[in-house]
Design an enzyme around this catalytic site. Structure first.
Site, PDB file in Angstrom:
ATOM      1  N   GLY A   1       0.798  -1.378   0.006  1.00 32.33           N
ATOM      2  CA  GLY A   1       0.154  -0.037   0.061  1.00 32.33           C
ATOM      3  C   GLY A   1       0.700   1.462   0.060  1.00 32.33           C
ATOM      4  O   GLY A   1       0.194   2.273  -0.520  1.00 32.33           O
TER       5      GLY A   1
ATOM      6  N   GLU B   1       4.478   4.159   5.793  1.00 31.08           N
ATOM      7  CA  GLU B   1       3.219   3.480   5.721  1.00 31.08           C
ATOM      8  C   GLU B   1       2.266   4.246   5.020  1.00 31.08           C
ATOM      9  O   GLU B   1       2.256   5.451   5.016  1.00 31.08           O
ATOM     10  CB  GLU B   1       2.799   3.169   7.182  1.00 31.08           C
ATOM     11  CG  GLU B   1       3.212   2.117   7.732  1.00 31.08           C
ATOM     12  CD  GLU B   1       2.262   0.907   7.293  1.00 31.08           C
ATOM     13  OE1 GLU B   1       1.617   0.974   5.996  1.00 31.08           O
ATOM     14  OE2 GLU B   1       2.120  -0.222   7.877  1.00 31.08           O
ATOM     15  N   ASP B   2       1.101   3.675   4.300  1.00 32.03           N
ATOM     16  CA  ASP B   2      -0.060   4.237   3.417  1.00 32.03           C
ATOM     17  C   ASP B   2      -0.838   4.847   4.552  1.00 32.03           C
ATOM     18  O   ASP B   2      -1.137   5.886   4.449  1.00 32.03           O
ATOM     19  CB  ASP B   2      -0.386   3.431   2.671  1.00 32.03           C
ATOM     20  CG  ASP B   2      -1.025   1.932   3.306  1.00 32.03           C
ATOM     21  OD1 ASP B   2      -0.724   1.525   4.531  1.00 32.03           O
ATOM     22  OD2 ASP B   2      -1.752   1.106   2.466  1.00 32.03           O
TER      23      ASP B   2
ATOM     24  N   ASP C   1      -4.000   2.966  11.435  1.00 27.40           N
ATOM     25  CA  ASP C   1      -5.411   2.797  11.911  1.00 27.40           C
ATOM     26  C   ASP C   1      -5.229   2.535  13.350  1.00 27.40           C
ATOM     27  O   ASP C   1      -5.244   3.122  14.339  1.00 27.40           O
ATOM     28  CB  ASP C   1      -6.417   2.397  11.109  1.00 27.40           C
ATOM     29  CG  ASP C   1      -6.186   1.087  10.445  1.00 27.40           C
ATOM     30  OD1 ASP C   1      -5.429   0.230  10.957  1.00 27.40           O
ATOM     31  OD2 ASP C   1      -6.931   0.982   9.606  1.00 27.40           O
TER      32      ASP C   1
ATOM     33  N   LYS D   1      -5.423   7.485  11.218  1.00 25.64           N
ATOM     34  CA  LYS D   1      -6.764   7.194  11.922  1.00 25.64           C
ATOM     35  C   LYS D   1      -6.800   7.530  13.569  1.00 25.64           C
ATOM     36  O   LYS D   1      -6.894   6.338  14.016  1.00 25.64           O
ATOM     37  CB  LYS D   1      -7.669   6.100  11.528  1.00 25.64           C
ATOM     38  CG  LYS D   1      -7.900   5.956  10.080  1.00 25.64           C
ATOM     39  CD  LYS D   1      -8.623   4.666   9.677  1.00 25.64           C
ATOM     40  CE  LYS D   1      -9.164   4.820   8.259  1.00 25.64           C
ATOM     41  NZ  LYS D   1      -9.827   3.403   7.929  1.00 25.64           N
TER      42      LYS D   1
ATOM     43  N   PHE E   1     -13.548   3.447   5.580  1.00 23.94           N
ATOM     44  CA  PHE E   1     -12.745   2.830   4.893  1.00 23.94           C
ATOM     45  C   PHE E   1     -12.562   3.528   3.394  1.00 23.94           C
ATOM     46  O   PHE E   1     -13.408   3.768   2.850  1.00 23.94           O
ATOM     47  CB  PHE E   1     -13.503   1.387   4.751  1.00 23.94           C
ATOM     48  CG  PHE E   1     -12.725   0.365   3.781  1.00 23.94           C
ATOM     49  CD1 PHE E   1     -11.510  -0.194   4.297  1.00 23.94           C
ATOM     50  CD2 PHE E   1     -12.659   0.203   2.403  1.00 23.94           C
ATOM     51  CE1 PHE E   1     -10.529  -0.937   3.639  1.00 23.94           C
ATOM     52  CE2 PHE E   1     -11.986  -0.603   1.586  1.00 23.94           C
ATOM     53  CZ  PHE E   1     -11.000  -1.333   2.189  1.00 23.94           C
TER      54      PHE E   1
ATOM     55  N   ARG F   1      -5.790  -0.125  -5.979  1.00 26.23           N
ATOM     56  CA  ARG F   1      -4.377   0.429  -5.553  1.00 26.23           C
ATOM     57  C   ARG F   1      -4.027   1.474  -6.655  1.00 26.23           C
ATOM     58  O   ARG F   1      -3.441   2.702  -6.227  1.00 26.23           O
ATOM     59  CB  ARG F   1      -3.335  -0.502  -5.320  1.00 26.23           C
ATOM     60  CG  ARG F   1      -3.449  -1.357  -4.111  1.00 26.23           C
ATOM     61  CD  ARG F   1      -2.189  -2.113  -4.110  1.00 26.23           C
ATOM     62  NE  ARG F   1      -2.382  -3.386  -2.994  1.00 26.23           N
ATOM     63  CZ  ARG F   1      -2.110  -3.345  -1.796  1.00 26.23           C
ATOM     64  NH1 ARG F   1      -2.075  -1.999  -1.062  1.00 26.23           N
ATOM     65  NH2 ARG F   1      -2.304  -4.078  -1.038  1.00 26.23           N
TER      66      ARG F   1
END
Length: 183
Positions: free
Chosen positions: A48, A103-104, A107, A135, A156, A169
């Protein structure tokens, strides 16, 4: 209204690519300032974070920066499994180096906390976290990213590297699950 559909779920626009790119440039300037005089290793968490890592790494103005890749998985469908599985590991020696994990999304924080813990066992001088999306409402650990592109609610999302079972993606923008699909 624009929308895309994957696996029967409808998504609507959330963050346009031009806004993402502008924020990446701001993050790159801060990282460049913070890491002057060091030889940082950027560690991209696949799959990701790849688009974010590529754009961020190119925007950072550090001659001695290097990039490597690690693959972790903790998602299935639209929710985190809570179990981190390392697929492809780190081969570089990070002792005494600044490591910037890219990181993408952060959360729950479980994936990144596990990774940072493993990295610290290898004696880097510092471990920093750069995430495109954060998040805070979903956080279940004490992880605090050092560089955050956007703080978002616990919705999401897909696109710009983020996926739904491997799909979406390649979307240049970030899309959010339409409110009609909220669970």
């Amino acid at each position: 209204m624009r929308q895309v559909t994957y696996k029967g779920l409808t998504f609507v626009p959330y963050l346009e690519n031009d806004k993402i790119q502008a924020r990446i440039k701001e993050l790159a300037a801060k990282i460049t300032e913070d890491c002057k005089g060091t030889r940082p290793l950027f560690l991209c968490v696949l799959n990701g974070a790849f688009p974010f890592a590529a754009d961020l790494f190119r925007a950072v103005q550090l001659e001695d920066a290097e990039i490597s890749f690690i693959r972790l998985k903790s998602y299935e469908g639209t929710s985190s499994t809570g179990v981190v599985k390392e697929v492809l590991g780190l081969s570089e020696d990070i002792a005494g180096r600044t490591v910037i994990v890219i990181e993408d999304i952060v959360d729950t924080g479980k994936t990144i906390a596990n990774l940072v813990g493993d990295l610290k066992k290898q004696n880097p001088s510092d471990v920093k976290i750069a995430t495109l999306l954060f998040k805070p409402e979903s956080l279940q650990t004490d992880v605090k990213p050092d560089y955050v592109g956007f703080e978002i609610p616990s919705d999401f999302i897909i696109g710009f590297g983020l996926d739904l079972d491997g799909l979406a993606r390649n979307l240049p923008d970030i899309w959010v699950l339409s409110p009609e699909h909220d669970q």
